[in-house]
Each structure stands twice: as structure tokens, then as C-alpha cells.
Motif scaffolding. Structure first.
Motif, PDB file in Angstrom:
ATOM      1  N   THR A  15       0.814  -1.221   0.000  1.00 16.97           N
ATOM      2  CA  THR A  15       0.000   0.000   0.000  1.00 16.97           C
ATOM      3  C   THR A  15       0.845   1.267   0.000  1.00 16.97           C
ATOM      4  O   THR A  15       0.328   2.362   0.239  1.00 16.97           O
ATOM      5  CB  THR A  15      -0.959   0.001   1.202  1.00 16.97           C
ATOM      6  N   THR A  16       2.123   1.145  -0.292  1.00 19.28           N
ATOM      7  CA  THR A  16       3.022   2.294  -0.417  1.00 19.28           C
ATOM      8  C   THR A  16       3.167   2.662  -1.885  1.00 19.28           C
ATOM      9  O   THR A  16       3.485   1.807  -2.713  1.00 19.28           O
ATOM     10  CB  THR A  16       4.399   1.976   0.200  1.00 19.28           C
ATOM     11  N   LYS A  17       2.936   3.931  -2.226  1.00 21.33           N
ATOM     12  CA  LYS A  17       2.924   4.359  -3.623  1.00 21.33           C
ATOM     13  C   LYS A  17       4.317   4.540  -4.207  1.00 21.33           C
ATOM     14  O   LYS A  17       4.639   3.987  -5.251  1.00 21.33           O
ATOM     15  CB  LYS A  17       2.158   5.687  -3.767  1.00 21.33           C
ATOM     16  N   ASP A  18       5.131   5.352  -3.567  1.00 19.54           N
ATOM     17  CA  ASP A  18       6.420   5.725  -4.144  1.00 19.54           C
ATOM     18  C   ASP A  18       7.338   4.510  -4.247  1.00 19.54           C
ATOM     19  O   ASP A  18       7.487   3.730  -3.292  1.00 19.54           O
ATOM     20  CB  ASP A  18       7.080   6.804  -3.280  1.00 19.54           C
ATOM     21  N   LYS A  22       8.664   2.302  -1.247  1.00 15.87           N
ATOM     22  CA  LYS A  22       8.193   0.912  -1.243  1.00 15.87           C
ATOM     23  C   LYS A  22       9.370  -0.044  -1.054  1.00 15.87           C
ATOM     24  O   LYS A  22       9.308  -0.978  -0.243  1.00 15.87           O
ATOM     25  CB  LYS A  22       7.462   0.613  -2.554  1.00 15.87           C
ATOM     26  N   PRO A  51      -4.385  -5.669  -0.595  1.00 17.54           N
ATOM     27  CA  PRO A  51      -5.252  -4.955  -1.537  1.00 17.54           C
ATOM     28  C   PRO A  51      -5.387  -5.725  -2.838  1.00 17.54           C
ATOM     29  O   PRO A  51      -4.523  -6.534  -3.188  1.00 17.54           O
ATOM     30  CB  PRO A  51      -4.497  -3.630  -1.758  1.00 17.54           C
ATOM     31  N   PRO A  54      -1.888  -3.267  -5.814  1.00 15.90           N
ATOM     32  CA  PRO A  54      -0.960  -2.516  -4.969  1.00 15.90           C
ATOM     33  C   PRO A  54      -0.925  -1.041  -5.343  1.00 15.90           C
ATOM     34  O   PRO A  54      -1.243  -0.663  -6.476  1.00 15.90           O
ATOM     35  CB  PRO A  54       0.389  -3.188  -5.244  1.00 15.90           C
ATOM     36  N   SER A  55      -0.539  -0.220  -4.393  1.00 19.58           N
ATOM     37  CA  SER A  55      -0.388   1.207  -4.661  1.00 19.58           C
ATOM     38  C   SER A  55       0.824   1.426  -5.556  1.00 19.58           C
ATOM     39  O   SER A  55       1.858   0.773  -5.395  1.00 19.58           O
ATOM     40  CB  SER A  55      -0.212   1.974  -3.353  1.00 19.58           C
ATOM     41  N   ARG A  56       0.685   2.346  -6.489  1.00 13.58           N
ATOM     42  CA  ARG A  56       1.747   2.631  -7.445  1.00 13.58           C
ATOM     43  C   ARG A  56       1.971   4.131  -7.552  1.00 13.58           C
ATOM     44  O   ARG A  56       1.053   4.919  -7.300  1.00 13.58           O
ATOM     45  CB  ARG A  56       1.368   2.088  -8.836  1.00 13.58           C
ATOM     46  N   ASP A  58       2.406   7.860  -9.228  1.00 14.91           N
ATOM     47  CA  ASP A  58       1.604   8.520 -10.261  1.00 14.91           C
ATOM     48  C   ASP A  58       2.236   8.355 -11.649  1.00 14.91           C
ATOM     49  O   ASP A  58       1.536   8.374 -12.663  1.00 14.91           O
ATOM     50  CB  ASP A  58       1.447  10.005  -9.930  1.00 14.91           C
ATOM     51  N   ASP A  95       6.058  -6.215  -5.467  1.00 14.37           N
ATOM     52  CA  ASP A  95       4.659  -6.365  -5.045  1.00 14.37           C
ATOM     53  C   ASP A  95       4.190  -7.813  -5.170  1.00 14.37           C
ATOM     54  O   ASP A  95       3.499  -8.323  -4.289  1.00 14.37           O
ATOM     55  CB  ASP A  95       3.762  -5.448  -5.880  1.00 14.37           C
TER      56      ASP A  95
END
Length: 270
Positions: A15-18, A22, A51, A54-56, A58, A95
Motif C-alpha cells: 500500500t506504499t505508492k512511491d 516501497k 489490496p 498494490p499502490s503505485r 503517479d 509487489d
């Protein structure tokens, strides 16, 4: 203070974007896990739900594979685009390896299973950061150009099929890396880029282990369920990878990773 569970650490990474954050969390989580193992008091596995996606970051923009611009590796810019594509694969692999832990945490597995995928996730994190360093040296960065969105589709299609996940992600997708990386190493060696050669050789040697983890635990589950591993692998490739596997294959490295010839040649397409 209560200790985190392994699945909670995995979900924190997912769930970490950067990308850099990550991978930092990934490496730190792996250290925490292995320190607890070395201390004789491993973290609990837990049951934190991962999730769906996964968060990615931008950037990069994600495009269907058939919409990706063609790479011309005869220039520094073209070679940077190739490394960007590999970096994207490695970040997806971070991920994928963390996802397989909470995704199937309800299945009773030996501790070695968790050791293997935590180690693989930490190595993929290192690979991503090494590639980002090379991109920086080429006046580029991860997110500078579009990347394809196809990789997570295999994770989604196997989200409820443990053996399918092991067959398709490490034993098909990562095994493909064993086939194509030697040619990339030779290309960068031919243009005198020894730093990139060193980076790709590290990735190449460690990816053999990741494919081997997939093969090992796939065979383990086949034994548990009294299934023939070869027959089951062919069935799962037909279900989840209907286009078949495309040669040429790196037979030597695939064998080293526990993939004999009669696993993949029968499902190869010309």
C-alpha cells in the motif's frame, strides 16, 4: 509494544505508492523478519488482507502492452528505455512477492516458504534501486516514460489459485527473464557499459533463485494434493497463459531453477 505480523508488513509495502519508499520498506521488513527468525522468535504470520491492486506511483503512465512505443537500443536513450522497462518489472516483482504471502496466508505452509518469498522481495527491491541508479547515470529516472500494465493481470487472474500463482508468476513470467537477460547483458557489454552489465548479472543470478522458489513450492503443493507436477503445470499454463510459451528458452538456467525440458517445451508455441 506489540510486534507487527508478517502479513501486516507485506500489506504496508503493497500500500506504499512511491517506488523508492516501497523498496525501502520492503528491505526493512525483510530484515525485521530474518532478525526475528535468527533470534529464534519469528514474527507471527498474521492474516492482514492484501489490496486487490498494490499502490503505485503517479508515474509512469501505464499502457496496454500493444500501445507501448517501440524501443531502439542503438542509442543511450533507447537503452535507458530498456532499463526503465526492466525497472518496472522489478517493482512489480516486489509487489508480487509480498502479495503471495498474505494472499495465501490461510494455507498452512512451512516457514521456509515465507523465508523464500521475503528474501525474493528484498532482492527485487535491490534490483529496482540498482536500475534506478543506472537510469540516473543516463539522465533518466523511473517514471520518465510509459510502462505496460500487463504484469498485474496475472496476479489478479490467480488471486484465488495458489498453485496457479506459483506456476504463472515465477515459473512462467520470471523464467522468461532467464531467457532474455543474457542477450541484454551482451548488448550492454558490446557498447562498453560495464556498470549496467554488472547490474544485469546480479539480477540474472538472483532471478534463478526466484524461479527455483516457485518450482519448489509448486512441487510441494502437488505432493500435498497428489497431483503430477508436469500435468498440473501444463493445465495451469493452458488456463492462465493460453498464448503458450515462446522460445527460445535458456534450457541450462531453467534446469538450474528446477524447470526440466518436459515442463515447458510441450506448451511452447512457434
Amino acid at each position: 509494544m506489540s510486534r507487527p505480523t508478517l502479513t501486516a508488513l507485506a500489506v504496508d509495502v503493497l500500500t506504499t505508492k512511491d517506488g523508492h519508499e516501497k523498496t525501502q520498506k520492503s528491505i526493512a521488513a525483510a530484515k525485521l523478519w530474518f532478525d526475528s527468525v535468527d533470534d529464534g522468535d519469528p514474527l507471527e504470520i498474521g492474516n492482514t488482507t492484501p489490496p486487490d491492486v498494490p499502490s503505485r506511483p503517479d508515474a509512469p503512465e501505464l499502457l496496454p502492452p500493444n500501445k507501448m512505443p517501440k524501443r531502439k537500443t542503438g542509442s543511450v536513450k533507447g537503452r535507458a528505455a530498456l532499463l526503465h522497462a526492466i525497472a518496472h518489472i522489478e517493482l512489480n516483482a516486489v509487489d508480487l512477492h509480498w502479495d503471495i504471502i498474505p494472499r495465501f496466508a490461510h494455507v498452512d505452509m512451512p516457514r521456509g516458504y515465507f523465508d523464500d518469498w521475503v528474501k525474493a522481495a528484498a532482492e527485487e527491491s535491490k534490483h529496482f534501486n540498482l536500475l534506478c541508479d543506472r537510469l540516473h547515470d543516463m539522465d533518466s529516472f523511473y517514471g520518465d516514460i510509459p510502462a505496460h500494465l500487463g504484469m498485474w493481470r496475472s496476479a489478479q487472474s490467480t488471486a484465488t489459485d495458489f498453485m496457479g500463482r506459483l506456476a504463472i508468476v515465477p515459473m512462467v513470467l520470471e523464467a522468461r527473464g532467464l531467457d532474455v537477460t543474457p542477450g541484454m547483458i551482451e548488448m550492454f557489454r558490446n557498447v562498453g557499459d560495464e556498470k549496467t552489465v554488472e547490474t544485469l548479472e546480479i539480477i540474472y543470478s538472483e532471478e534463478v533463485g526466484h524461479v527455483a522458489y516457485g518450482s519448489k513450492w509448486f512441487h510441494f503443493l502437488c505432493g500435498r494434493h497428489n497431483k503430477d507436477p508436469k500435468v498440473e503445470f501444463h493445465r495451469l499454463v493452458g488456463e492462465y497463459f493460453p498464448g503458450g510459451l515462446k522460445p527460445p528458452f535458456n534450457d541450462e538456467k531453467r534446469a538450474e531453477a528446477g524447470l526440466p525440458l518436459d515442463f515447458y517445451w510441450p506448451v511452447a508455441v512457434s
